[in-house]
Design a protein around this motif. Sequence first.
Motif, short mmCIF file in Angstrom:
data_model
loop_
_atom_site.label_atom_id
_atom_site.label_comp_id
_atom_site.label_asym_id
_atom_site.label_seq_id
_atom_site.Cartn_x
_atom_site.Cartn_y
_atom_site.Cartn_z
N UNK A 174 8.93 26.42 53.48
CA UNK A 174 7.71 25.82 54.03
C UNK A 174 8.06 24.46 54.65
N UNK A 175 8.60 24.44 55.87
CA UNK A 175 8.90 23.16 56.51
C UNK A 175 7.62 22.40 56.88
N UNK A 176 7.66 21.10 56.69
CA UNK A 176 6.58 20.21 57.11
C UNK A 176 7.15 19.34 58.22
N UNK A 177 6.55 19.43 59.39
CA UNK A 177 7.15 18.83 60.58
C UNK A 177 6.14 17.94 61.31
N UNK A 178 6.64 16.99 62.12
CA UNK A 178 5.75 15.99 62.73
C UNK A 178 5.15 16.36 64.07
N UNK A 179 5.66 17.41 64.73
CA UNK A 179 5.15 17.76 66.05
C UNK A 179 5.12 19.27 66.24
N UNK A 180 4.32 19.69 67.20
CA UNK A 180 4.26 21.11 67.53
C UNK A 180 5.58 21.61 68.11
N UNK A 181 6.35 20.71 68.73
CA UNK A 181 7.66 21.10 69.26
C UNK A 181 8.55 21.68 68.16
N UNK A 182 8.44 21.11 66.97
CA UNK A 182 9.21 21.64 65.85
C UNK A 182 8.77 23.06 65.49
N UNK A 183 7.49 23.30 65.55
CA UNK A 183 6.98 24.65 65.22
C UNK A 183 7.46 25.64 66.27
N UNK A 184 7.47 25.23 67.53
CA UNK A 184 8.01 26.07 68.59
C UNK A 184 9.47 26.42 68.32
N UNK A 185 10.22 25.49 67.76
CA UNK A 185 11.63 25.71 67.48
C UNK A 185 11.86 26.56 66.23
N UNK A 192 8.08 31.39 58.60
CA UNK A 192 6.73 31.96 58.72
C UNK A 192 5.65 31.10 58.09
N UNK A 193 6.02 30.09 57.33
CA UNK A 193 5.04 29.13 56.80
C UNK A 193 5.48 27.74 57.23
N UNK A 194 4.59 27.02 57.88
CA UNK A 194 4.95 25.71 58.41
C UNK A 194 3.70 24.83 58.45
N UNK A 195 3.91 23.53 58.34
CA UNK A 195 2.78 22.59 58.36
C UNK A 195 3.02 21.50 59.38
N UNK A 196 2.00 21.23 60.17
CA UNK A 196 2.03 20.11 61.11
C UNK A 196 1.41 18.90 60.41
#
Length: 373
Positions: A174-185, A192-196
């Motif tokens: 469950x990665x927690x990332x600071x931008x939508x660019x990270x989710x795109x990557x 399959x589980x991610x948090x902005x």
Amino acid sequence: MSNFLLWENKIFYPASDKLLKTTKQIRAKLGDWPHARQPIRICFMPLPPFLGQHDVIIATGSRLHATDITFWVASGAAVLDASASTTIRLYRGDTIRILEASSRCDDWISALAAFIDCGYEIHDALCLALAWRHGDEHKQDPWPTDLSRFPRVLGLPDAPILPFAKCPERLGLYPIVPTANWIVQLLPLGVRTVQLRQKVDITNPYDLAALQADVHRAVIVGQRYKNARVFINDYWQLALKERAYGVHLGQEDLWYADINALMQAGIRLGISSHGYYEILVALHFKPSYIALGAVFPTSTKMMPSLPQGLTRLARYVHFLDGKIPCVAIGGIDLQSLNNVLSTGVRSAAVVRAVTQAHDVEKTIFALQSRFMR
């Protein structure tokens, strides 16, 4: 040897051989836990001449006067008003916590002392003590795990009409990332589980516009991938507007969010917790999952409590097993992930382990492989 044993009768004022004997029996069965950083003195009437931040005043007789409570709290002491038959009020600093226990055993004060000596904050130790039952110390594992025994937290906003939509039991990495660019990557790499999670000044029109665009993009990207679960941290209004898969809220956010609107929209809800009391608060809102942390020291945000550690994490996971999915969070990286998963938790949130990785693709592969063992 336990801190309170070093203090002998000084743990209770006035001294009570009976309470101390029972406390020793309970503490001996709880196992080898790190002890409280400072010895706690539990005080009854008449009170000692001087009070300080390591004193806990317990009133079990007549109801306390507000002026007395204010004076004692100002001196640094915690005040526990247990004069009512089922309701207990805990005053500490500028916080009042109200618990309702349908019944409490005669040993609950000794249990409170024992759990405090295990290093738990007073409000968490109180939850465990109220769940304690006479004779539990004779069990092979006496630790309270039956939710029906635990107290109910009062004074909270109304619970949602229905439980929130369910999440998979195994949310996995469950990665927690600071931008939508990270989710795109990350999504093309099998995450399959991610948090902005962004922290912006929403009173600034430019920051708000950028945040809205990022949330919109994160949700749209998530919808392109089968079984992708994109959570939005804090900004529940935007999550609601964009029809996000889920939203993650801290305990303080629960007072302001429109919980029923989120539930009725079918949005999943994750809630942070930092101990037994906050787990009980989270359960009140019938969320989709509960985050348990911080497991290890973390610099990504200010934490309201010391790191929980693996032993406590294992206890929380066991307590919630079969009730709700859990996510371990806080300082977790590739080196510690195996130990975290050994507690039985089926999901682990990571931040710097991904966002500061030299090779993101290799790191994701290595992290994901830990969940397949």
